[in-house]
Design a protein around this motif. Structure first.
Motif, PDB file in Angstrom:
ATOM      1  N   VAL A   6       0.874  -1.175   0.000  1.00  0.00           N
ATOM      2  CA  VAL A   6       0.000   0.000   0.000  1.00  0.00           C
ATOM      3  C   VAL A   6       0.906   1.218   0.000  1.00  0.00           C
ATOM      4  N   ARG A   7       0.663   2.137  -0.931  1.00  0.00           N
ATOM      5  CA  ARG A   7       1.460   3.358  -1.010  1.00  0.00           C
ATOM      6  C   ARG A   7       0.566   4.576  -0.888  1.00  0.00           C
ATOM      7  N   PHE A   8       1.057   5.574  -0.142  1.00  0.00           N
ATOM      8  CA  PHE A   8       0.378   6.864  -0.024  1.00  0.00           C
ATOM      9  C   PHE A   8       1.446   7.931   0.106  1.00  0.00           C
ATOM     10  N   LYS A   9       1.480   8.835  -0.844  1.00  0.00           N
ATOM     11  CA  LYS A   9       2.482   9.896  -0.910  1.00  0.00           C
ATOM     12  C   LYS A   9       3.877   9.306  -0.724  1.00  0.00           C
ATOM     13  N   LEU A  27     -11.450  -0.874   2.744  1.00  0.00           N
ATOM     14  CA  LEU A  27     -11.275  -0.489   4.147  1.00  0.00           C
ATOM     15  C   LEU A  27      -9.813  -0.663   4.508  1.00  0.00           C
ATOM     16  N   LEU A  28      -9.179   0.405   4.931  1.00  0.00           N
ATOM     17  CA  LEU A  28      -7.788   0.366   5.370  1.00  0.00           C
ATOM     18  C   LEU A  28      -7.795   0.454   6.889  1.00  0.00           C
ATOM     19  N   GLY A  29      -7.239  -0.549   7.546  1.00  0.00           N
ATOM     20  CA  GLY A  29      -7.311  -0.649   8.997  1.00  0.00           C
ATOM     21  C   GLY A  29      -6.327   0.239   9.740  1.00  0.00           C
ATOM     22  N   ALA A  30      -6.434   0.203  11.055  1.00  0.00           N
ATOM     23  CA  ALA A  30      -5.613   1.037  11.931  1.00  0.00           C
ATOM     24  C   ALA A  30      -4.131   0.666  11.869  1.00  0.00           C
ATOM     25  N   MET A  36       2.257   3.493   8.381  1.00  0.00           N
ATOM     26  CA  MET A  36       2.631   4.556   7.438  1.00  0.00           C
ATOM     27  C   MET A  36       2.698   5.927   8.104  1.00  0.00           C
ATOM     28  N   ASP A  37       2.317   6.018   9.380  1.00  0.00           N
ATOM     29  CA  ASP A  37       2.314   7.285  10.125  1.00  0.00           C
ATOM     30  C   ASP A  37       1.481   8.338   9.383  1.00  0.00           C
ATOM     31  N   VAL A  38       0.239   7.936   9.057  1.00  0.00           N
ATOM     32  CA  VAL A  38      -0.694   8.855   8.413  1.00  0.00           C
ATOM     33  C   VAL A  38      -1.904   9.055   9.314  1.00  0.00           C
ATOM     34  N   GLU A  46     -10.077  13.568   4.492  1.00  0.00           N
ATOM     35  CA  GLU A  46      -9.017  12.997   3.677  1.00  0.00           C
ATOM     36  C   GLU A  46      -7.899  12.431   4.538  1.00  0.00           C
ATOM     37  N   LEU A  47      -7.089  11.612   3.921  1.00  0.00           N
ATOM     38  CA  LEU A  47      -5.926  11.008   4.550  1.00  0.00           C
ATOM     39  C   LEU A  47      -4.739  11.941   4.357  1.00  0.00           C
ATOM     40  N   VAL A  48      -3.970  12.197   5.427  1.00  0.00           N
ATOM     41  CA  VAL A  48      -2.822  13.106   5.337  1.00  0.00           C
ATOM     42  C   VAL A  48      -1.608  12.485   6.016  1.00  0.00           C
ATOM     43  N   VAL A  49      -0.419  12.835   5.528  1.00  0.00           N
ATOM     44  CA  VAL A  49       0.824  12.443   6.175  1.00  0.00           C
ATOM     45  C   VAL A  49       0.896  13.186   7.506  1.00  0.00           C
ATOM     46  N   ASN A  50       1.352  12.513   8.545  1.00  0.00           N
ATOM     47  CA  ASN A  50       1.456  13.136   9.860  1.00  0.00           C
ATOM     48  C   ASN A  50       2.307  14.405   9.761  1.00  0.00           C
TER      49      ASN A  50
END
Length: 65
Positions: A6-9, A27-30, A36-38, A46-50
């Motif tokens: 799984v990739r995000f940014k 569904l992406l779990g905890a 990924m520290d998001v 929306e999903l964001v980088v920490n």
């Protein structure tokens, strides 16, 4: 199925996945979110980088009691 990447940014993690019949929403779990520290921004929905760790993943280690 899996493992899948799984990739995000600038983040990535490897997880197992389940295939369900029909048209189901992803569904992406905890655990992958923590790996990924998001974070989820509820106001922007929306999903964001920490923002405290924008360039690298940082995880907290808990002490065993």
């Amino acid at each position: 199925v899996g493992p899948i990447e799984v990739r995000f940014k600038n983040r990535r993690c490897v997880v197992d996945a389940m295939l369900l019949p029909g048209e189901n929403e992803l569904l992406l779990g905890a655990i992958p979110l923590e790996d990924m520290d998001v974070l989820i921004d509820p106001l922007r929905q929306e999903l964001v980088v920490n923002p405290e760790h924008p360039h690298y993943v940082q995880m907290r280690l808990k002490k065993a009691i």
